[in-house]
Design a protein around this motif. Structure first.
Motif, PDB file in Angstrom:
ATOM      1  N   LYS A   2       0.845  -1.195   0.000  1.00 20.98           N
ATOM      2  CA  LYS A   2       0.000   0.000   0.000  1.00 20.98           C
ATOM      3  C   LYS A   2       0.883   1.249   0.000  1.00 20.98           C
ATOM      4  O   LYS A   2       1.924   1.281   0.649  1.00 20.98           O
ATOM      5  N   ALA A   3       0.427   2.291  -0.717  1.00 16.67           N
ATOM      6  CA  ALA A   3       1.206   3.524  -0.850  1.00 16.67           C
ATOM      7  C   ALA A   3       0.625   4.628   0.025  1.00 16.67           C
ATOM      8  O   ALA A   3      -0.593   4.726   0.197  1.00 16.67           O
ATOM      9  N   GLN A   4       1.523   5.446   0.576  1.00 22.20           N
ATOM     10  CA  GLN A   4       1.124   6.631   1.333  1.00 22.20           C
ATOM     11  C   GLN A   4       2.273   7.631   1.293  1.00 22.20           C
ATOM     12  O   GLN A   4       3.375   7.311   0.876  1.00 22.20           O
ATOM     13  N   TRP A   5       1.993   8.848   1.748  1.00 28.40           N
ATOM     14  CA  TRP A   5       3.007   9.885   1.889  1.00 28.40           C
ATOM     15  C   TRP A   5       3.221  10.169   3.374  1.00 28.40           C
ATOM     16  O   TRP A   5       2.315   9.962   4.187  1.00 28.40           O
ATOM     17  N   THR A   6       4.427  10.653   3.689  1.00 32.87           N
ATOM     18  CA  THR A   6       4.701  11.154   5.032  1.00 32.87           C
ATOM     19  C   THR A   6       5.252  12.568   4.900  1.00 32.87           C
ATOM     20  O   THR A   6       5.819  12.934   3.867  1.00 32.87           O
ATOM     21  N   LYS A   7       5.071  13.350   5.969  1.00 31.08           N
ATOM     22  CA  LYS A   7       5.679  14.680   6.053  1.00 31.08           C
ATOM     23  C   LYS A   7       6.476  14.722   7.345  1.00 31.08           C
ATOM     24  O   LYS A   7       5.919  14.543   8.430  1.00 31.08           O
ATOM     25  N   GLY A  57      -1.378   8.839   5.662  1.00 31.63           N
ATOM     26  CA  GLY A  57      -2.411   7.826   5.476  1.00 31.63           C
ATOM     27  C   GLY A  57      -2.552   7.365   4.041  1.00 31.63           C
ATOM     28  O   GLY A  57      -1.885   7.838   3.138  1.00 31.63           O
ATOM     29  N   PHE A  58      -3.470   6.407   3.867  1.00 27.05           N
ATOM     30  CA  PHE A  58      -3.642   5.746   2.577  1.00 27.05           C
ATOM     31  C   PHE A  58      -4.799   6.310   1.758  1.00 27.05           C
ATOM     32  O   PHE A  58      -4.931   6.004   0.583  1.00 27.05           O
ATOM     33  N   GLU A  59      -5.654   7.133   2.368  1.00 23.61           N
ATOM     34  CA  GLU A  59      -6.824   7.662   1.653  1.00 23.61           C
ATOM     35  C   GLU A  59      -6.396   8.733   0.650  1.00 23.61           C
ATOM     36  O   GLU A  59      -5.517   9.546   0.932  1.00 23.61           O
ATOM     37  N   ARG A  60      -7.048   8.755  -0.504  1.00 27.04           N
ATOM     38  CA  ARG A  60      -6.702   9.695  -1.575  1.00 27.04           C
ATOM     39  C   ARG A  60      -6.989  11.140  -1.169  1.00 27.04           C
ATOM     40  O   ARG A  60      -6.261  12.045  -1.548  1.00 27.04           O
ATOM     41  N   GLY A  61      -8.049  11.370  -0.420  1.00 21.36           N
ATOM     42  CA  GLY A  61      -8.316  12.679   0.178  1.00 21.36           C
ATOM     43  C   GLY A  61      -7.764  12.597   1.590  1.00 21.36           C
ATOM     44  O   GLY A  61      -8.300  11.864   2.414  1.00 21.36           O
ATOM     45  N   VAL A  62      -6.678  13.272   1.885  1.00 27.03           N
ATOM     46  CA  VAL A  62      -5.951  13.075   3.136  1.00 27.03           C
ATOM     47  C   VAL A  62      -6.767  13.611   4.318  1.00 27.03           C
ATOM     48  O   VAL A  62      -6.998  14.825   4.404  1.00 27.03           O
ATOM     49  N   ALA A 120      -3.158  12.251  -6.143  1.00 22.90           N
ATOM     50  CA  ALA A 120      -3.652  12.323  -7.521  1.00 22.90           C
ATOM     51  C   ALA A 120      -3.065  11.179  -8.336  1.00 22.90           C
ATOM     52  O   ALA A 120      -2.074  10.562  -7.947  1.00 22.90           O
ATOM     53  N   GLY A 121      -3.671  10.934  -9.488  1.00 19.86           N
ATOM     54  CA  GLY A 121      -3.205   9.878 -10.370  1.00 19.86           C
ATOM     55  C   GLY A 121      -4.054   8.629 -10.223  1.00 19.86           C
ATOM     56  O   GLY A 121      -4.967   8.565  -9.401  1.00 19.86           O
ATOM     57  N   ASP A 122      -3.737   7.626 -11.028  1.00 19.36           N
ATOM     58  CA  ASP A 122      -4.477   6.366 -11.034  1.00 19.36           C
ATOM     59  C   ASP A 122      -3.718   5.338 -10.199  1.00 19.36           C
ATOM     60  O   ASP A 122      -2.653   4.860 -10.619  1.00 19.36           O
ATOM     61  N   PRO A 123      -4.236   4.971  -9.030  1.00 18.13           N
ATOM     62  CA  PRO A 123      -3.513   4.009  -8.189  1.00 18.13           C
ATOM     63  C   PRO A 123      -3.339   2.645  -8.855  1.00 18.13           C
ATOM     64  O   PRO A 123      -2.379   1.932  -8.560  1.00 18.13           O
ATOM     65  N   GLU A 124      -4.238   2.286  -9.776  1.00 19.64           N
ATOM     66  CA  GLU A 124      -4.100   1.014 -10.496  1.00 19.64           C
ATOM     67  C   GLU A 124      -2.860   1.014 -11.395  1.00 19.64           C
ATOM     68  O   GLU A 124      -2.336  -0.040 -11.733  1.00 19.64           O
ATOM     69  N   LEU A 125      -2.403   2.213 -11.772  1.00 16.51           N
ATOM     70  CA  LEU A 125      -1.191   2.344 -12.586  1.00 16.51           C
ATOM     71  C   LEU A 125       0.024   2.680 -11.725  1.00 16.51           C
ATOM     72  O   LEU A 125       1.084   3.013 -12.249  1.00 16.51           O
ATOM     73  N   GLY A 126      -0.142   2.636 -10.408  1.00 14.92           N
ATOM     74  CA  GLY A 126       0.961   2.935  -9.491  1.00 14.92           C
ATOM     75  C   GLY A 126       1.219   4.420  -9.314  1.00 14.92           C
ATOM     76  O   GLY A 126       2.283   4.809  -8.840  1.00 14.92           O
ATOM     77  N   LEU A 146       1.338  13.604  -4.822  1.00 18.66           N
ATOM     78  CA  LEU A 146       0.811  14.411  -3.722  1.00 18.66           C
ATOM     79  C   LEU A 146       0.603  15.834  -4.227  1.00 18.66           C
ATOM     80  O   LEU A 146       1.530  16.449  -4.760  1.00 18.66           O
ATOM     81  N   VAL A 147      -0.619  16.347  -4.054  1.00 17.03           N
ATOM     82  CA  VAL A 147      -0.951  17.713  -4.444  1.00 17.03           C
ATOM     83  C   VAL A 147      -1.271  18.491  -3.178  1.00 17.03           C
ATOM     84  O   VAL A 147      -2.089  18.051  -2.364  1.00 17.03           O
TER      85      VAL A 147
END
Length: 169
Positions: A60-65, A71-76, A85-91, A95-96
């Protein structure tokens, strides 16, 4: 006496094994970054787009600061100006951040967690928020003063720049 006849695996089994290799990206394919985030400098109020693309993603992908997981949700959650942003199915896990402030200054990491067959990966980038000076003044002169110089003479002025980022040199 008859000799044993070599057995071949059933056709369905061979097709299933080949199909599972294709779905998983082949034998030995580890998740890796095809696009890593890059460090950026932006002015306060600008929007930021940090790119992150993972090939053969399994975790599973996420960002850290600054080490804090977003977290893992697309809307943080808790960060209305942040979204993935982007298509998670395409990897794609970009982060916007809209309308950056000085609080967004720091290190960001795109992270992909481990699985039974793939180790965790991460890639870091720094976001530096630039601030325009809050005030510029000439030492020894009142605000709005007119400085007149006679041609052929020299004058040295000392200027103070307040609250700029980066500070003047």
């Amino acid at each position: 006496m008859t000799s044993p006849v070599p057995r071949t695996p059933p056709t369905q089994f061979v097709i299933l094994v080949i199909f599972s290799f294709v779905i998983q990206g082949g034998v030995g394919q580890q998740q890796r970054f095809s696009v890593c985030p890059e460090s950026v400098e932006v002015s306060e109020g600008d929007d930021v787009f940090l790119r992150c693309v993972v090939e053969h993603q399994q975790g599973k992908a996420q960002w850290t600061k600054d080490g804090f997981a977003l977290g893992f949700e697309r809307g943080v959650p808790g960060y209305p100006r942040y979204q993935y942003a982007g298509d998670p199915e395409l990897g794609e896990h970009h982060l916007v951040i809209t309308g950056v402030t000085l609080t967004e200054d720091g290190e960001y990491q795109c992270q992909v967690g481990p699985t039974d067959t793939s180790p965790p990966i991460w890639a870091a980038a720094n976001l530096t928020v630039l601030l325009s000076p809050r005030r510029v003044r000439l030492v020894g002169w009142d605000d709005g003063a007119v400085v007149e110089v006679v041609s052929g003479t020299s004058l040295t002025l000392e200027c103070v720049v307040e609250d700029a980022r980066p500070p003047p040199r």
